[in-house]
Design a protein around this motif. Sequence first.
Motif, PDB file in Angstrom:
ATOM      1  N   ARG A 116      28.158 -60.107  90.656  1.00  0.00           N
ATOM      2  CA  ARG A 116      27.689 -58.740  90.894  1.00  0.00           C
ATOM      3  C   ARG A 116      26.420 -58.727  91.732  1.00  0.00           C
ATOM      4  O   ARG A 116      26.240 -57.880  92.609  1.00  0.00           O
ATOM      5  N   HIS A 122      29.898 -51.806  97.913  1.00  0.00           N
ATOM      6  CA  HIS A 122      30.609 -51.219  96.781  1.00  0.00           C
ATOM      7  C   HIS A 122      31.777 -50.385  97.290  1.00  0.00           C
ATOM      8  O   HIS A 122      31.688 -49.749  98.344  1.00  0.00           O
ATOM      9  N   VAL A 124      34.479 -47.316  96.165  1.00  0.00           N
ATOM     10  CA  VAL A 124      34.769 -46.251  95.199  1.00  0.00           C
ATOM     11  C   VAL A 124      36.071 -45.563  95.598  1.00  0.00           C
ATOM     12  O   VAL A 124      36.239 -45.152  96.752  1.00  0.00           O
ATOM     13  N   THR A 146      28.087 -48.261 100.251  1.00  0.00           N
ATOM     14  CA  THR A 146      29.180 -47.711  99.452  1.00  0.00           C
ATOM     15  C   THR A 146      30.287 -47.187 100.359  1.00  0.00           C
ATOM     16  O   THR A 146      30.067 -46.277 101.153  1.00  0.00           O
ATOM     17  N   ASP A 167      35.179 -50.856  92.617  1.00  0.00           N
ATOM     18  CA  ASP A 167      34.115 -50.973  91.613  1.00  0.00           C
ATOM     19  C   ASP A 167      34.121 -49.791  90.653  1.00  0.00           C
ATOM     20  O   ASP A 167      33.566 -49.886  89.552  1.00  0.00           O
ATOM     21  N   CYS A 168      34.726 -48.687  91.077  1.00  0.00           N
ATOM     22  CA  CYS A 168      34.643 -47.465  90.291  1.00  0.00           C
ATOM     23  C   CYS A 168      35.695 -46.486  90.812  1.00  0.00           C
ATOM     24  O   CYS A 168      36.028 -46.498  92.008  1.00  0.00           O
ATOM     25  N   LEU A 240      27.147 -48.168  89.761  1.00  0.00           N
ATOM     26  CA  LEU A 240      27.195 -49.217  90.787  1.00  0.00           C
ATOM     27  C   LEU A 240      25.902 -50.027  90.847  1.00  0.00           C
ATOM     28  O   LEU A 240      25.773 -50.937  91.662  1.00  0.00           O
ATOM     29  N   GLN A 242      22.939 -49.188  91.924  1.00  0.00           N
ATOM     30  CA  GLN A 242      22.262 -49.053  93.218  1.00  0.00           C
ATOM     31  C   GLN A 242      20.789 -48.731  93.012  1.00  0.00           C
ATOM     32  O   GLN A 242      20.423 -47.992  92.095  1.00  0.00           O
TER      33      GLN A 242
END
Length: 393
Positions: A116, A122, A124, A146, A167-168, A240, A242
Motif C-alpha cells: 500500500r 489509486h 476508483v 486517483t 481500491d474502492c 484511499l 490520501q
Amino acid sequence: MLLVVEDDQAFAGILKNLSHEMGFQVLLAGTAEEALSLARDLTPSAIILDVGLPDQSGLSVLDRLKRNVHTRHIPIHVVSAGDHAQTALSLGAVGYMLKPVRREQVAEVLAKLEARLEQRMHRVLIVEDDERQRDAVSKLLASDDTETVTAGTAAECLELLRTQTFDCMVLDLSLPDTSGYALLETLSQQDAYSFPPVIVYTGRELSADDELRLRRYSKSIIIKGAKSPERLLDEVTLFLHQVVAELPEQQQNMIRQARNRDALLEGRRILVVEDDVRNVYALTNILEPRGALVEIARNGKEALERLATSQLHRELAVDLVLMDVMMPVMDGLTATRAIRENPAWAKLPIIALTAKAMPDDQQRCIEAGASDYMAKPLDVEKLLSLVRVWMPK
C-alpha cells in the motif's frame, strides 16, 4: 517507519522483530496517549494498533488519528482480542486481526502495508445509472493520483471487476438491470470477481432493514441519507489514505466542510443524564452542532423513564447514553444496572462520566454495565471519539 501500539511487551517484541526482518524501522508505544503523540510528531508510514490499551480504547485512538488531517492518511491495521472489526473498518482501518495471531498472519499484514505504501495511483470504480451523476462523481473524485472508471449497469460493473482491480467502489443502489443488493450478493459469493471495499452512495434514506442487509457485506461503508458530495469526497479520500494537503484546493475545501458536520452523529439521539446545568450546557454545545439530537435527564430515575417512553415510540429511540455517575435521586451506576436488566437495552451504548479519576472507578463502571468510561473534566476530542466509537453503526 512503522508505529506498533501494543501494551503486551512480549507481543510488541514479536511485532518489532518481524517488522525489522521485513525492512521497517519500528517505533513502540504502550499507551494511547503515547501513540497519539508519536503519530502526530513523527508521522509514521503505517501503524499496527492494539484495541486493549491501558488508558483508552485503541478504537478511540483510531478515530482521533482519522479525524486529524495531518494523520488521517496513515494506513492503520487493528489487532484485538475482541471482535470490533465492523467498527474499526468503518472508522478507517485498512484491516483487522483477531488475537491470538500467528507469525504468518503478521508477515502477511506487513506485506500488505508495504504494498500500500508503494502504491502511487489509486483506482476508483463508480457504479451509477444516471449519466450526469456518474460524470459529476467522476470529476469530484479524480485527482493526480486517483483514476476513476465508471459503469452504468450491474453487468458493466461485473465485467470490470472480472478483469480489473480497484481500491474502492462507489455504488448507487438503484441500477437498471438489478439492485445494488443483488450485485453485492454476487460479488460476495463468486470468486471470479474482485470485491473492493464499497461505499454506498444513495439519494434515499436507508431503513434499519436496508442497513441490516448491507451490513452483511463487512467491507461496505454506508453513507446514510441524502447525497452529499462533500461527505463522499471525505469518505473516499479517507479510504484511499490520501494526504489532504496534497489534494487540489477545491477538494481540500470540500473536506473541511464535511468535517464541520459529523456523519456518524447526524440525526442520532443521545440521552445526557446529568444534574449539573453547566455540564449539560457544555455537552449540548459539543454534540448539537455536529448533528446529534440531545435529550436531557437530570438523574437515573428520569433516564429510565425516558428510555421506557422510547420503547413505546420508535421514532424517539435513543442511540447512546452519556451517564453521569454522581447524581441525586438515583446515581449513574444504579441506573446503568437497571438499564442492563432490560433485555431491550442490553446493547445500548452507555458511556459513564465521573468527576474523579480514581483507579477503581473504571472497573466499577464497567461492572455496572457501562460500555466505556471517561473522567471529568471532559476533553472534547476524547469525548467525541468515544461517542463515535460506540454509536451503533
